[in-house]
Design a protein around this motif. Structure first.
Motif, PDB file in Angstrom:
ATOM      1  N   ILE A   8       0.992  -1.180   0.288  1.00  0.00           N
ATOM      2  CA  ILE A   8       0.345  -0.027  -0.001  1.00  0.00           C
ATOM      3  C   ILE A   8       1.060   1.039   0.280  1.00  0.00           C
ATOM      4  O   ILE A   8       0.314   2.176  -0.506  1.00  0.00           O
ATOM      5  N   GLN A  21      -6.865   3.179   7.216  1.00  0.00           N
ATOM      6  CA  GLN A  21      -7.197   1.761   7.011  1.00  0.00           C
ATOM      7  C   GLN A  21      -8.377   1.979   8.087  1.00  0.00           C
ATOM      8  O   GLN A  21      -7.549   3.160   9.704  1.00  0.00           O
ATOM      9  N   ARG A  22      -9.407   1.480   7.691  1.00  0.00           N
ATOM     10  CA  ARG A  22     -10.195   1.547   9.388  1.00  0.00           C
ATOM     11  C   ARG A  22      -9.706   0.479  10.470  1.00  0.00           C
ATOM     12  O   ARG A  22      -8.718   0.002  10.645  1.00  0.00           O
ATOM     13  N   LYS A  24      -9.466  -1.821  13.587  1.00  0.00           N
ATOM     14  CA  LYS A  24      -9.802  -2.797  13.679  1.00  0.00           C
ATOM     15  C   LYS A  24     -10.651  -2.905  15.243  1.00  0.00           C
ATOM     16  O   LYS A  24     -10.615  -2.572  16.112  1.00  0.00           O
ATOM     17  N   ALA A  46     -10.389   6.072  11.878  1.00  0.00           N
ATOM     18  CA  ALA A  46      -9.657   5.000  11.078  1.00  0.00           C
ATOM     19  C   ALA A  46      -7.977   5.826  11.270  1.00  0.00           C
ATOM     20  O   ALA A  46      -8.022   6.672  11.626  1.00  0.00           O
ATOM     21  N   LYS A  47      -6.927   5.189  10.596  1.00  0.00           N
ATOM     22  CA  LYS A  47      -5.767   5.427  11.036  1.00  0.00           C
ATOM     23  C   LYS A  47      -5.409   6.056   8.972  1.00  0.00           C
ATOM     24  O   LYS A  47      -5.599   5.445   8.519  1.00  0.00           O
ATOM     25  N   LEU A  49      -3.214   6.937   6.714  1.00  0.00           N
ATOM     26  CA  LEU A  49      -2.004   6.006   6.268  1.00  0.00           C
ATOM     27  C   LEU A  49      -0.872   7.054   5.132  1.00  0.00           C
ATOM     28  O   LEU A  49      -0.147   6.932   4.705  1.00  0.00           O
ATOM     29  N   LYS A  84      -8.620  -2.722  -1.682  1.00  0.00           N
ATOM     30  CA  LYS A  84      -7.602  -3.521  -1.478  1.00  0.00           C
ATOM     31  C   LYS A  84      -6.393  -4.607  -1.886  1.00  0.00           C
ATOM     32  O   LYS A  84      -6.676  -4.953  -2.533  1.00  0.00           O
ATOM     33  N   GLU A  88      -5.379  -7.522   3.033  1.00  0.00           N
ATOM     34  CA  GLU A  88      -5.724  -5.697   4.081  1.00  0.00           C
ATOM     35  C   GLU A  88      -6.967  -4.736   3.321  1.00  0.00           C
ATOM     36  O   GLU A  88      -7.258  -4.699   1.835  1.00  0.00           O
ATOM     37  N   GLU A  89      -8.359  -4.267   3.734  1.00  0.00           N
ATOM     38  CA  GLU A  89      -8.622  -3.151   3.057  1.00  0.00           C
ATOM     39  C   GLU A  89      -8.607  -1.757   3.411  1.00  0.00           C
ATOM     40  O   GLU A  89      -8.070  -1.746   4.939  1.00  0.00           O
ATOM     41  N   TYR A  90      -8.606  -0.810   2.611  1.00  0.00           N
ATOM     42  CA  TYR A  90      -8.403   0.061   2.337  1.00  0.00           C
ATOM     43  C   TYR A  90      -8.935   1.297   2.213  1.00  0.00           C
ATOM     44  O   TYR A  90      -9.941   0.362   1.317  1.00  0.00           O
ATOM     45  N   SER A  91      -9.314   2.453   2.494  1.00  0.00           N
ATOM     46  CA  SER A  91     -10.248   3.473   1.612  1.00  0.00           C
ATOM     47  C   SER A  91      -9.520   5.239   1.362  1.00  0.00           C
ATOM     48  O   SER A  91      -8.875   5.066   1.953  1.00  0.00           O
TER      49      SER A  91
END
Length: 104
Positions: A8, A21-22, A24, A46-47, A49, A84, A88-91
């Motif tokens: 990423i 990234q959310r 967890k 979320a953090k 990045l 994705k 790992e999933e990101y937004s």
């Protein structure tokens, strides 16, 4: 959106976009009881990045983003562009879509 990225870190947001990234949710209660995945609610925290260089106003001047990498933010429950990489999933969100910056 599934990408062929190996990491990423090789993704750089453009304009006023923010890569997050959310966080967890804890699967264990304070008393030590483990919760099943179906009972764990997805958090809106979320953090950050990576952050783009910022957008432009109508006069052509750059408007910097209001967050920096490493910040914790409150994001809307729906929205953003999902990405994705591996498991790992990101937004990706626009800066103005972020609801709040969490100061800890």
């Amino acid at each position: 959106m599934t990408t062929a990225l190996k990491s990423i870190r090789s993704l750089a947001p453009l304009l006023d976009r923010v890569l997050v990234q959310r966080v967890k949710a804890e699967a264990k209660t304070a008393g030590g009881i483990f919760l099943p995945e179906s009972a764990v609610k997805e958090l809106n925290e979320a953090k950050v990045l990576a952050v783009g260089p910022g957008g432009f106003d109508k006069d052509g001047k750059r408007i910097l983003c209001s967050v920096q990498p490493g910040d914790k933010v409150l994001i809307p429950q729906y929205g953003g562009s999902p990405i994705k990489v591996g498991d790992e999933e990101y937004s990706l969100f626009r800066d103005h879509e972020l609801l709040a910056k969490i100061n800890e």
